[in-house]
Design a protein around this motif. Structure first.
Motif, PDB file in Angstrom:
ATOM      1  N   ASN A 100     -43.037 -53.892 -26.342  1.00 58.96           N
ATOM      2  CA  ASN A 100     -42.563 -53.049 -27.419  1.00 58.96           C
ATOM      3  C   ASN A 100     -43.126 -51.770 -26.520  1.00 58.96           C
ATOM      4  O   ASN A 100     -44.337 -51.309 -25.870  1.00 58.96           O
ATOM      5  CB  ASN A 100     -43.526 -52.691 -28.329  1.00 58.96           C
ATOM      6  CG  ASN A 100     -43.077 -53.413 -29.313  1.00 58.96           C
ATOM      7  OD1 ASN A 100     -42.381 -54.550 -29.778  1.00 58.96           O
ATOM      8  ND2 ASN A 100     -44.396 -54.406 -29.528  1.00 58.96           N
ATOM      9  N   GLN A 101     -41.782 -51.289 -26.024  1.00 62.91           N
ATOM     10  CA  GLN A 101     -41.871 -49.946 -25.001  1.00 62.91           C
ATOM     11  C   GLN A 101     -41.310 -48.467 -25.876  1.00 62.91           C
ATOM     12  O   GLN A 101     -39.951 -49.072 -26.268  1.00 62.91           O
ATOM     13  CB  GLN A 101     -41.090 -50.394 -23.451  1.00 62.91           C
ATOM     14  CG  GLN A 101     -42.320 -51.203 -22.842  1.00 62.91           C
ATOM     15  CD  GLN A 101     -43.290 -50.319 -22.678  1.00 62.91           C
ATOM     16  OE1 GLN A 101     -43.245 -49.379 -22.087  1.00 62.91           O
ATOM     17  NE2 GLN A 101     -45.161 -51.160 -22.429  1.00 62.91           N
ATOM     18  N   PRO A 102     -41.090 -47.184 -25.712  1.00 64.83           N
ATOM     19  CA  PRO A 102     -42.886 -47.388 -25.291  1.00 64.83           C
ATOM     20  C   PRO A 102     -43.716 -47.327 -25.808  1.00 64.83           C
ATOM     21  O   PRO A 102     -43.755 -47.907 -26.902  1.00 64.83           O
ATOM     22  CB  PRO A 102     -42.478 -45.601 -24.973  1.00 64.83           C
ATOM     23  CG  PRO A 102     -41.178 -45.173 -26.845  1.00 64.83           C
ATOM     24  CD  PRO A 102     -40.398 -46.436 -26.525  1.00 64.83           C
ATOM     25  N   LYS A 104     -46.830 -45.760 -27.743  1.00 65.62           N
ATOM     26  CA  LYS A 104     -47.219 -45.085 -28.587  1.00 65.62           C
ATOM     27  C   LYS A 104     -47.919 -45.155 -29.676  1.00 65.62           C
ATOM     28  O   LYS A 104     -48.779 -46.338 -29.924  1.00 65.62           O
ATOM     29  CB  LYS A 104     -45.807 -44.643 -29.574  1.00 65.62           C
ATOM     30  CG  LYS A 104     -44.733 -44.200 -29.015  1.00 65.62           C
ATOM     31  CD  LYS A 104     -43.482 -45.032 -29.922  1.00 65.62           C
ATOM     32  CE  LYS A 104     -43.261 -44.048 -31.440  1.00 65.62           C
ATOM     33  NZ  LYS A 104     -42.125 -44.430 -32.244  1.00 65.62           N
ATOM     34  N   GLY A 134     -43.752 -44.515 -21.766  1.00 66.15           N
ATOM     35  CA  GLY A 134     -41.917 -45.698 -21.135  1.00 66.15           C
ATOM     36  C   GLY A 134     -40.597 -45.123 -21.041  1.00 66.15           C
ATOM     37  O   GLY A 134     -40.384 -45.664 -20.918  1.00 66.15           O
ATOM     38  N   SER A 135     -41.084 -43.438 -21.202  1.00 62.34           N
ATOM     39  CA  SER A 135     -39.348 -43.459 -21.947  1.00 62.34           C
ATOM     40  C   SER A 135     -38.972 -42.031 -21.603  1.00 62.34           C
ATOM     41  O   SER A 135     -39.424 -41.348 -21.176  1.00 62.34           O
ATOM     42  CB  SER A 135     -39.526 -43.295 -23.466  1.00 62.34           C
ATOM     43  OG  SER A 135     -37.830 -42.463 -23.486  1.00 62.34           O
ATOM     44  N   MET A 136     -38.643 -41.876 -20.921  1.00 65.82           N
ATOM     45  CA  MET A 136     -37.386 -40.831 -19.889  1.00 65.82           C
ATOM     46  C   MET A 136     -36.378 -40.181 -21.291  1.00 65.82           C
ATOM     47  O   MET A 136     -35.743 -39.469 -20.582  1.00 65.82           O
ATOM     48  CB  MET A 136     -36.893 -40.666 -18.947  1.00 65.82           C
ATOM     49  CG  MET A 136     -36.639 -39.783 -17.817  1.00 65.82           C
ATOM     50  SD  MET A 136     -38.352 -38.756 -17.664  1.00 65.82           S
ATOM     51  CE  MET A 136     -37.523 -37.306 -16.973  1.00 65.82           C
ATOM     52  N   ASP A 137     -36.535 -40.787 -22.460  1.00 61.29           N
ATOM     53  CA  ASP A 137     -35.349 -40.308 -22.660  1.00 61.29           C
ATOM     54  C   ASP A 137     -35.468 -39.064 -23.383  1.00 61.29           C
ATOM     55  O   ASP A 137     -36.444 -38.808 -24.267  1.00 61.29           O
ATOM     56  CB  ASP A 137     -34.991 -41.098 -24.617  1.00 61.29           C
ATOM     57  CG  ASP A 137     -33.877 -41.022 -25.037  1.00 61.29           C
ATOM     58  OD1 ASP A 137     -33.503 -39.672 -25.422  1.00 61.29           O
ATOM     59  OD2 ASP A 137     -33.302 -41.552 -25.762  1.00 61.29           O
ATOM     60  N   ILE A 140     -37.545 -38.495 -27.129  1.00 60.61           N
ATOM     61  CA  ILE A 140     -38.563 -38.599 -27.240  1.00 60.61           C
ATOM     62  C   ILE A 140     -39.678 -38.027 -27.626  1.00 60.61           C
ATOM     63  O   ILE A 140     -40.364 -37.169 -27.614  1.00 60.61           O
ATOM     64  CB  ILE A 140     -39.815 -40.275 -26.606  1.00 60.61           C
ATOM     65  CG1 ILE A 140     -40.648 -40.675 -26.935  1.00 60.61           C
ATOM     66  CG2 ILE A 140     -39.497 -39.440 -25.261  1.00 60.61           C
ATOM     67  CD1 ILE A 140     -40.890 -41.054 -28.054  1.00 60.61           C
ATOM     68  N   ARG A 288     -44.494 -32.733 -21.088  1.00 62.03           N
ATOM     69  CA  ARG A 288     -44.190 -34.688 -20.164  1.00 62.03           C
ATOM     70  C   ARG A 288     -45.145 -34.142 -19.165  1.00 62.03           C
ATOM     71  O   ARG A 288     -44.571 -33.044 -18.547  1.00 62.03           O
ATOM     72  CB  ARG A 288     -42.966 -34.557 -20.190  1.00 62.03           C
ATOM     73  CG  ARG A 288     -42.013 -35.799 -19.021  1.00 62.03           C
ATOM     74  CD  ARG A 288     -40.267 -35.742 -19.744  1.00 62.03           C
ATOM     75  NE  ARG A 288     -40.128 -36.148 -20.794  1.00 62.03           N
ATOM     76  CZ  ARG A 288     -39.965 -37.410 -21.023  1.00 62.03           C
ATOM     77  NH1 ARG A 288     -40.744 -38.630 -19.645  1.00 62.03           N
ATOM     78  NH2 ARG A 288     -40.019 -37.952 -22.309  1.00 62.03           N
ATOM     79  N   ASN A 290     -44.646 -37.197 -15.906  1.00 58.83           N
ATOM     80  CA  ASN A 290     -43.496 -37.953 -15.873  1.00 58.83           C
ATOM     81  C   ASN A 290     -44.203 -38.835 -14.648  1.00 58.83           C
ATOM     82  O   ASN A 290     -44.069 -40.049 -13.661  1.00 58.83           O
ATOM     83  CB  ASN A 290     -42.428 -37.793 -15.136  1.00 58.83           C
ATOM     84  CG  ASN A 290     -41.350 -37.785 -16.536  1.00 58.83           C
ATOM     85  OD1 ASN A 290     -41.515 -37.828 -17.445  1.00 58.83           O
ATOM     86  ND2 ASN A 290     -40.393 -36.684 -15.958  1.00 58.83           N
ATOM     87  N   THR A 301     -44.232 -44.079 -14.446  1.00 53.65           N
ATOM     88  CA  THR A 301     -44.105 -44.416 -15.921  1.00 53.65           C
ATOM     89  C   THR A 301     -44.006 -42.924 -16.414  1.00 53.65           C
ATOM     90  O   THR A 301     -45.250 -41.746 -16.367  1.00 53.65           O
ATOM     91  CB  THR A 301     -45.307 -44.742 -17.025  1.00 53.65           C
ATOM     92  OG1 THR A 301     -44.456 -46.351 -15.956  1.00 53.65           O
ATOM     93  CG2 THR A 301     -44.566 -45.052 -17.824  1.00 53.65           C
TER      94      THR A 301
END
Length: 420
Positions: A100-102, A104, A134-137, A140, A288, A290, A301
């Motif tokens: 399960n990513q990202p 949280k 885990g997410s670059m959206d 999020i 953020r 990164n 990540t």
């Protein structure tokens, strides 16, 4: 010699601790709604973790950490913030490999910084924070901001201001860094020694200086927004788009840089605009980071999170006159009159507590009137009066301390009667 509490710490006494419990339970409920899971890390970590993770040009690392050597000669530090430890745990436990990513996560616990104590600021303070790894959206980013805002609003705060900025990617920050050096270098001798040291190491930190914030060069410093490349600019616009879609009001402030070296792209703060709250209005900060997982030895990540002080939150709630829940209502206070009744009350209390009722009795051999006053002070809903005669008859007198209604009740039905 009287031993007193260390400077910059506080005792949270009964009557106050219930406020904390209410806030903590609210935080947990909000995180459950957003599918963030709790993580608990050690209170002390290797000093290098914070030097690398927080940044050796920050005030935290340079001036505020509680560091020591243990008996094995290892350099350890009481955690001054939560993100570095979470990233260490994420990397060490290979959470980047979870299906399960990202990932949280949220945390809630004490942090330690050696700084001058002032209103709402302590050397030991409690921090609530979340991290999404885990997410670059950009969605999020908006979700993390929304969670913080919803947490405050669910507690009753209304006078809030959300400020956001973009610090850009590595390429954008490099261009901005060079512009800042050119801007400040000719007059850097007019700034404090910390800023002079930061000029080459991390000039962005000059913008976060409290001593020189009124210097005229601060107002005219190059804006990071003018140096964002296309990718960074598009990312920031998308974050704003999602915030607008959620009807979350915000202000873009290009001078917002945050105090930690690991931030890039989205940065944000939530402030209190309550009258009388104080000169320092920031309640929550985040952004953020990164490159931090890779810095800790893990895979490249992305991540984003925030942290907030519970002490500052309580101060904001008080400034807005928000009533803080006090869940110390108890079901009944047992008033036992006579030796047999007192003996019986000991077992009665234990049985009622096993059945899930909150009950208490007198342990000070007080008179009847004083016991009634004690019941009222403790917030009991009922007073249960048992004398030796009532005991032999198998009944008790039950008085509703809210309505004043009084009636007899069989002892064997006491549990059901107190739950009505």
């Amino acid at each position: 010699m009287t031993i007193q509490i260390p400077r910059g710490t506080q005792d949270i006494l009964p009557g106050e601790v219930e406020k904390w419990q209410w806030i903590e339970e609210t935080a947990k409920k909000i995180c459950q709604l957003y599918q963030y899971q709790e993580i608990r890390t050690p209170i002390f970590e290797q000093t290098e973790l914070f030097q690398r993770g927080v940044g050796d040009t920050t005030d935290i690392v340079q001036k505020e950490m509680y560091s020591f050597q243990d008996r094995g000669g290892r350099d350890l530090t009481l955690r001054p913030e939560g993100t570095a430890a979470i990233v260490r745990s994420f990397t060490e436990n290979k959470m980047f490999g979870l299906p399960n990513q990202p990932v949280k996560l949220y945390y809630l616990g004490p942090m330690f910084r050696y700084e001058r104590p002032q209103s709402g600021r302590y050397r030991q303070f409690v921090q609530f924070g979340v991290e999404a790894l885990g997410s670059m959206d950009p969605a999020i980013d908006a979700e993390v901001i929304a969670l913080a805002m919803e947490f405050y609003r669910s507690l009753g705060l209304k006078r809030l201001k959300l400020v956001i900025n973009s610090l850009g990617d590595r390429e954008s920050r490099k261009a901005h860094r060079n512009a800042l050096i050119q801007h400040f270098q000719p007059r850097i001798n007019e700034f404090c020694s910390d800023c002079q040291e930061r000029l080459e190491k991390n000039p962005l930190r000059i913008l976060d200086c409290k001593k020189d914030r009124k210097h005229e060069l601060m107002a005219s410093a190059p804006s990071i927004l003018d140096f964002l490349n296309d990718d960074s600019s598009t990312y920031f616009k998308q974050v704003q788009h999602y915030l607008n879609a959620m009807n979350i009001e915000f202000v873009v402030d290009p001078t917002l840089v945050r105090g930690l070296d690991y931030y890039n792209h989205t940065a944000f703060e939530i402030m209190s605009e309550a009258e009388g709250f104080g000169a320092i209005t920031t309640l929550c900060g985040g952004g953020r980071y990164n490159g931090l997982v890779k810095e800790m030895g893990g895979p490249d990540t992305p991540g984003i999170g925030f942290a907030l002080s519970i002490e500052r939150l309580i101060q904001a709630l008080e400034a807005e006159d928000v009533p803080m829940e006090n869940n110390k209502q108890m079901n009944a206070y047992i008033i036992a009159l006579g030796e047999k009744a007192k003996d019986y009350s000991v077992a009665l209390l234990q049985n009622l507590r096993r059945d899930g009722l909150s009950v208490e009795r007198d342990y000070m051999d007080r008179k009847l009137k004083a016991q009634f006053k004690a019941a009222e002070r403790l917030g009991a809903q009922y007073a249960v009066i048992i004398g030796d005669d009532e005991l032999s008859s198998g009944v008790a007198t039950v008085k509703n301390l809210v309505t004043g209604e009084q009636k007899e009740m069989a002892l064997e039905n006491l549990k059901e009667g107190l739950l009505d």
